[in-house]
Design a protein around this motif. Structure first.
Motif, PDB file in Angstrom:
ATOM      1  N   UNK A  39     -51.379  64.077 -48.588  1.00  0.00           N
ATOM      2  CA  UNK A  39     -49.913  64.159 -48.507  1.00  0.00           C
ATOM      3  C   UNK A  39     -49.480  64.790 -47.192  1.00  0.00           C
ATOM      4  N   UNK A  40     -50.208  65.797 -46.732  1.00  0.00           N
ATOM      5  CA  UNK A  40     -49.910  66.407 -45.435  1.00  0.00           C
ATOM      6  C   UNK A  40     -50.039  65.368 -44.323  1.00  0.00           C
ATOM      7  N   UNK A  41     -51.071  64.545 -44.401  1.00  0.00           N
ATOM      8  CA  UNK A  41     -51.260  63.510 -43.375  1.00  0.00           C
ATOM      9  C   UNK A  41     -50.144  62.479 -43.436  1.00  0.00           C
ATOM     10  N   UNK A  42     -49.754  62.063 -44.648  1.00  0.00           N
ATOM     11  CA  UNK A  42     -48.714  61.057 -44.806  1.00  0.00           C
ATOM     12  C   UNK A  42     -47.368  61.564 -44.292  1.00  0.00           C
ATOM     13  N   UNK A  43     -47.144  62.869 -44.386  1.00  0.00           N
ATOM     14  CA  UNK A  43     -45.882  63.457 -43.910  1.00  0.00           C
ATOM     15  C   UNK A  43     -45.905  63.745 -42.413  1.00  0.00           C
ATOM     16  N   UNK A  44     -47.027  63.442 -41.735  1.00  0.00           N
ATOM     17  CA  UNK A  44     -47.122  63.697 -40.307  1.00  0.00           C
ATOM     18  C   UNK A  44     -47.338  65.149 -39.959  1.00  0.00           C
ATOM     19  N   UNK A  45     -47.872  65.925 -40.902  1.00  0.00           N
ATOM     20  CA  UNK A  45     -48.074  67.367 -40.694  1.00  0.00           C
ATOM     21  C   UNK A  45     -49.550  67.743 -40.703  1.00  0.00           C
ATOM     22  N   UNK A  46     -50.430  66.766 -40.455  1.00  0.00           N
ATOM     23  CA  UNK A  46     -51.858  67.052 -40.451  1.00  0.00           C
ATOM     24  C   UNK A  46     -52.255  68.095 -39.399  1.00  0.00           C
ATOM     25  N   UNK A  47     -51.661  68.078 -38.173  1.00  0.00           N
ATOM     26  CA  UNK A  47     -52.007  69.132 -37.202  1.00  0.00           C
ATOM     27  C   UNK A  47     -51.696  70.543 -37.699  1.00  0.00           C
ATOM     28  N   UNK A  48     -50.643  70.687 -38.466  1.00  0.00           N
ATOM     29  CA  UNK A  48     -50.308  72.008 -39.007  1.00  0.00           C
ATOM     30  C   UNK A  48     -51.333  72.424 -40.064  1.00  0.00           C
ATOM     31  N   UNK A  49     -51.742  71.476 -40.908  1.00  0.00           N
ATOM     32  CA  UNK A  49     -52.697  71.791 -41.970  1.00  0.00           C
ATOM     33  C   UNK A  49     -54.035  72.236 -41.410  1.00  0.00           C
ATOM     34  N   UNK A  50     -54.509  71.579 -40.340  1.00  0.00           N
ATOM     35  CA  UNK A  50     -55.840  71.862 -39.787  1.00  0.00           C
ATOM     36  C   UNK A  50     -55.805  72.850 -38.630  1.00  0.00           C
ATOM     37  N   UNK A  51     -54.646  73.413 -38.336  1.00  0.00           N
ATOM     38  CA  UNK A  51     -54.545  74.397 -37.256  1.00  0.00           C
ATOM     39  C   UNK A  51     -55.368  75.633 -37.611  1.00  0.00           C
ATOM     40  N   UNK A  52     -56.215  76.074 -36.664  1.00  0.00           N
ATOM     41  CA  UNK A  52     -57.088  77.230 -36.921  1.00  0.00           C
ATOM     42  C   UNK A  52     -56.300  78.511 -37.149  1.00  0.00           C
ATOM     43  N   UNK A  53     -55.063  78.547 -36.680  1.00  0.00           N
ATOM     44  CA  UNK A  53     -54.237  79.751 -36.863  1.00  0.00           C
ATOM     45  C   UNK A  53     -53.800  79.919 -38.303  1.00  0.00           C
ATOM     46  N   UNK A  54     -53.793  78.813 -39.067  1.00  0.00           N
ATOM     47  CA  UNK A  54     -53.255  78.844 -40.429  1.00  0.00           C
ATOM     48  C   UNK A  54     -54.359  78.617 -41.459  1.00  0.00           C
ATOM     49  N   UNK A  55     -55.449  79.357 -41.341  1.00  0.00           N
ATOM     50  CA  UNK A  55     -56.553  79.211 -42.288  1.00  0.00           C
ATOM     51  C   UNK A  55     -56.763  80.486 -43.103  1.00  0.00           C
ATOM     52  N   UNK A  56     -55.670  81.173 -43.420  1.00  0.00           N
ATOM     53  CA  UNK A  56     -55.772  82.388 -44.221  1.00  0.00           C
ATOM     54  C   UNK A  56     -56.253  82.038 -45.636  1.00  0.00           C
ATOM     55  N   UNK A  57     -56.883  83.005 -46.276  1.00  0.00           N
ATOM     56  CA  UNK A  57     -57.443  82.778 -47.620  1.00  0.00           C
ATOM     57  C   UNK A  57     -56.409  82.976 -48.713  1.00  0.00           C
TER      58      UNK A  57
END
Length: 444
Positions: A188-206
């Protein structure tokens, strides 16, 4: 009050003085607060009488009348359970059935199920929820937030529940999984065009909350808004699967999130960079283009009940004279921003076909114009059309686009509304009657 005062008062009023301790119809004339103590002797007397009767008085040969009388008396005194349990003869199945079959009210012909949790004996969701909470967690505080530890308590009470994700049914569900790690969520993230945000290393908090706060702190308001809408759509899809067993495809979730955000953005007119340098207040009325330039206004319309998406566009020269117009409709309903982008792309292709290179295109969709100016990229249908528009503009450097208010775009809007009355594709060189007055007024 003293006895002498009572006698004086009865003499003045001309009434008889009564002590008030007598019996009327077998019941005391004065009842105090303790009704149990006052009426207990009646229950004792009836019970003694029942014990003194022989078994044959309650047999089948004795008829149902005697049994019915005893049943009515015991119902009155609230001792039916004592009667059935205490009398050996009444433990027989046939006799018990006769007691239950004895009608108490002539209007009631058969038994019915009632809901004891409500005064009107009818079921309600509220009372059912309260009863369930009492049995499941043993609490009368009904607004309970179930934490992961609570599932173990529910399990001990033999309530069947699953810890797996209801969407993928592969991993244990928590906030981080359902919003970011689930296969459906990732797609769904990819379909919304937000895949770079999902896989950004800055946003990998647990922790999901920390991850969302990190996105809000580092991304633009536009990206944050789209992420927020996507998270809501993912959560809504999860609840729809859990409650209604209805699940959407990731492409549908991503597209719905994108369209919902654009619709919200259009309605609220959020502030953003205006690359064209023209404010909304400057373009309340239609303005003539510069010398040797042609202006094309475009708009899309959705007629309720028709199931169509229609568009209209109008070309005018630097004097405001009508040059050409075109309308088209298709038998499908798309989102508003997709319709605006589709109309603008058709207008540019028409301008290319006419062989003129100085065109100024105006649309009342702020989302579309800003997407073009910011050269946004993505996998959605809307951004795919924007990509085609940018490709055309790169070949024709004198193609300009800018935003105008609806008041300055009335000609194109009127054509789009009228398109449903014509053929699915209609090109005309002479001014149409429906826009003649509008064009004349805007020339002044």
């Amino acid at each position: 009050m003293s006895q002498a005062a009572k006698e004086d008062l009865s003499r003045i009023l001309g009434v008889k003085l009564v002590l008030g301790t007598g019996i009327y119809l077998g019941l005391p004339s004065i009842v105090g607060r303790s009704k149990k103590a006052i009426f207990s002797y009646i229950k004792d007397r009836i019970w003694k009488r029942i014990n003194s009767w022989r078994g044959r008085a309650l047999s089948k040969a004795g008829g149902g009348l005697g049994v019915g009388i005893i049943f009515v008396l015991c119902m009155t005194l609230g001792c039916v359970g004592v009667l059935i349990d205490g009398c050996p003869r009444l433990n027989q199945q046939d006799v018990a059935e006769k007691i239950l079959e004895t009608p108490l009210v002539s209007s009631v012909r058969e038994d019915k199920v009632v809901w004891e949790e409500e005064r009107n004996e009818c079921y309600s969701v509220k009372s059912g929820y309260k009863l369930a909470m009492r049995y499941i967690i043993g609490s009368d505080k009904y607004h309970v937030r179930m934490s992961p530890d609570s599932f173990s308590i529910v399990g001990k009470r033999r309530v069947k529940c699953t810890l797996n994700c209801p969407v993928c049914d592969e991993e244990i569900e928590d906030e981080l999984h359902i919003l970011f790690r689930c296969a459906v969520a990732r797609d769904s993230w990819c379909a919304a065009g937000l895949s770079p945000v999902l896989h950004n290393a800055t946003y990998q908090q647990t922790n999901a909350m920390d991850r969302i706060f990190a996105v809000c702190s580092n991304e633009s308001s536009d990206i944050v808004g789209r992420v927020t809408m996507l998270l809501w759509c993912i959560w809504h899809n999860r609840n729809d699967k859990l409650r209604n067993d209805n699940v959407q495809m990731p492409r549908q979730i991503g597209r719905h999130a994108f369209d919902a955000w654009n619709d919200w953005y259009s309605v609220h007119k959020l502030q953003s960079n205006n690359v064209s340098g023209t404010t909304e207040d400057d373009l309340v009325r239609w303005e003539k283009p510069a010398l040797d330039w042609v202006k094309c206004n475009v708009d899309v319309a959705f007629v309720s009940g028709s199931g169509r998406t229609s568009m209209g566009l109008c070309f005018r020269d630097n004097s405001g004279h009508f040059m050409a117009g075109m309308t088209q409709w298709q038998k499908t309903v798309i989102s508003s921003v997709e319709g605006e982008a589709w109309t603008l792309l058709l207008a540019m292709e028409e301008a290319k076909h006419r062989g003129l290179d100085r065109f100024q295109f105006e649309s009342d969709s702020k989302v579309l114009i800003e997407a073009i100016h910011m050269k946004r990229r993505g996998n959605s249908e809307f951004l795919s059309i924007v990509h085609d528009i940018l490709s055309l503009m790169s070949s024709f450097i004198n193609f300009e686009v800018r935003f105008v208010r609806r008041q300055a775009n009335l000609v194109a809007h009127t054509l789009a509304r009228a398109a449903n009355s014509w053929a699915d594709f209609h090109r005309f060189e002479n001014i149409s009657f429906c826009i003649e007055n509008l064009v004349f007024n805007e020339m002044q």
